[in-house]
Design a protein around this motif. Structure first.
Motif, PDB file in Angstrom:
ATOM      1  N   LYS A 365       0.798  -1.229   0.000  1.00  0.00           N
ATOM      2  CA  LYS A 365       0.000   0.000   0.000  1.00  0.00           C
ATOM      3  C   LYS A 365       0.832   1.281   0.000  1.00  0.00           C
ATOM      4  CE  LYS A 365      -4.006  -2.039   2.363  1.00  0.00           C
ATOM      5  NZ  LYS A 365      -4.924  -1.943   3.512  1.00  0.00           N
ATOM      6  N   GLU A 369      -0.669   5.067  -6.040  1.00  0.00           N
ATOM      7  CA  GLU A 369      -1.356   3.857  -6.503  1.00  0.00           C
ATOM      8  C   GLU A 369      -1.275   3.710  -8.014  1.00  0.00           C
ATOM      9  OE1 GLU A 369      -3.463   0.268  -6.402  1.00  0.00           O
ATOM     10  OE2 GLU A 369      -2.172   1.377  -5.021  1.00  0.00           O
ATOM     11  N   ASN A 372       1.931   2.185  -8.709  1.00  0.00           N
ATOM     12  CA  ASN A 372       1.937   0.789  -8.281  1.00  0.00           C
ATOM     13  C   ASN A 372       1.237  -0.108  -9.308  1.00  0.00           C
ATOM     14  OD1 ASN A 372       3.309   1.297  -5.916  1.00  0.00           O
ATOM     15  ND2 ASN A 372       1.475   1.413  -4.647  1.00  0.00           N
ATOM     16  N   SER A 404      -2.019  -2.160  -5.265  1.00  0.00           N
ATOM     17  CA  SER A 404      -2.279  -2.536  -3.870  1.00  0.00           C
ATOM     18  C   SER A 404      -3.738  -2.886  -3.621  1.00  0.00           C
ATOM     19  CB  SER A 404      -1.869  -1.377  -2.940  1.00  0.00           C
ATOM     20  OG  SER A 404      -2.691  -0.239  -3.164  1.00  0.00           O
TER      21      SER A 404
END
Length: 430
Positions: A365, A369, A372, A404
């Motif tokens: 996390k 994001e 990611n 995540s």
């Protein structure tokens, strides 16, 4: 304390040696580093706790002439000097230490044992070299080691302690402090007064020695705990954000259904991490018992794939790669130990040409994001392309990065705790 021995030894256990150990032992670099982080304080604590043993001191002062530092990974496991010292400082606790670090770092017992010898060799060689360079005799080395006792337990990584390693209070200064002829003065609990300006001060009244010795801890201990909590919060606030992901061994099974929390299949849980021969229709491939290859082959042999009506019956059954790990921030550079498991996946697909798969990438996390998702997707696509280049592209129906989305560990947790969320996985598809 004039010298932190652990920092001295770390100089011998740098990235190059970690990479070499990962390649030779068939583990990920992140797992090797994690194991070393637990073994190093334990070894130094063992040496410090046994600094009065002549055999330990003689091994340290004689280590430089033995050339231990010249080939830590190659000779450490077979070096009688290292074996003797480990037996002397840990005794019958060596097996428990190896098992605990193996479970903590996610490496096999044999790898944990090899790393224990490597770390012990680095410790003996580094301390021996320092002693020689500074002309320290046995007494000097003994004093140097005993200086380490107060800090060893504080250097254990999160999730590991000397007690969890079966080493009890090793490294605590209290075990060597004489108690006779020590006069203990006790105090009443402090009286805290607040003046009109809002300032506080503490009045401590001394009482007779016989009146409740040790009551000072009634107020000192809470203060110490508050100081420790403040230090921890400061460390968390000043820790740089980890915007990239490192892969690690994991046995959790994932799902790409947004409505379902990622399940864990007990058949995938593997704590020993020992390579065994896995039967692939008469051909043996190396893998962990209950690991990715073993579970996928068992699924195919059972006829469950052939009997699955559609993709919906397969989508919740993910198999996490045990060894496929990308280097920090990269979507194209795999760690050395990864190739063997990719070869195994290729062999499975060739043995079952009717089987089709999907590749998934996951992160923790921490970080942006969007970044990611992009990184995890690029890693999944890399594996898909590699398989396509090997001639089984028609069997790979898709590759997707989930970022995540299915991470279970909070971003404020330690890097070691978040490692379970950073992984690559594969599932069957139709």
């Amino acid at each position: 304390m004039s010298l932190n021995i652990i920092d001295l030894i770390k100089g011998q256990l740098g990235p190059a040696l970690v990479s070499q150990a990962a390649s030779q032992l068939g583990e990920s670099e992140s797992a090797i580093s994690k194991a070393i982080s637990g073994l190093l304080p334990a070894v130094v604590g063992g040496l410090a706790n046994n600094a009065d043993k002549p055999g330990v001191l003689d091994s340290i002062t004689g280590a430089t002439s033995g050339g231990i530092l010249g080939n830590l990974l190659g000779d450490a496991s077979n070096n009688p000097m290292i074996s003797t010292v480990l037996a002397s400082i840990f005794g019958d606790k060596i097996g428990g230490l190896v098992n605990s670090v193996s479970s903590f770092a996610g490496v096999s017992n044999s790898s944990s044992n090899s790393l224990l010898n490597m770390v012990a060799g680095a410790a003996l060689g580094s301390i021996g070299k320092y002693a020689a360079d500074n002309k320290l005799g046995n007494d000097g080395v003994k004093n140097l080691l005993e200086d380490q006792k107060g800090i060893v337990s504080t250097l254990m990584p999160a999730g590991l302690s000397l007690a969890s390693l079966g080493l009890g209070s090793m490294g605590s200064t209290s075990m060597d402090v004489p108690t006779e002829n020590v006069k203990v003065t006790s105090y009443d609990e402090p009286k805290i007064e607040v003046n009109r300006g809002g300032n506080t001060h503490v009045n401590v009244d001394k009482v007779d020695d016989a009146d409740g010795a040790g009551s000072i801890w009634k107020w000192l201990l809470p203060l110490l705990l508050l100081a420790l909590a403040a230090w921890f919060l400061w460390k968390q606030c000043n820790k740089p954000a980890d915007t990239t992901t490192t892969m690690t061994d994991s046995t959790a099974m994932m799902t790409d259904s947004a409505a379902v929390t990622a399940p864990v299949d007990s058949a995938m849980m593997n704590t020993t991490k020992t390579d065994e021969d896995i039967d692939l229709n008469g051909t043996a491939i190396k893998g962990y018992k209950g690991g990715m290859e073993d579970s996928m082959i068992s699924f195919l042999k059972s006829g469950a794939y052939a009997n699955a009506a559609d993709d919906a019956a397969l989508k919740d059954n993910w198999y996490t790669f045990d060894k496929v790990n990308f280097k920090m921030g990269s979507s194209t550079d795999l760690e050395a130990a990864s190739q063997g498991q990719l070869d195994n996946l290729l062999a499975i697909l060739k043995a079952y040409p009717e089987a089709k798969i999907k590749i998934g990438g996951y992160t923790d996390k921490v970080g942006d994001e969007a970044a990611n998702v992009k990184l995890s997707g690029e890693r999944a696509e890399y594996i898909k392309k590699w398989l396509s280049d090997k001639g089984v592209g028609a069997q790979v129906l898709g590759a997707e990065g989930y970022g995540s989305k299915f991470a279970t560990v909070d971003a404020s947790a330690s890097d070691a705790e978040r490692a379970i969320d950073r992984k690559m996985a594969v599932r069957f598809a139709k």
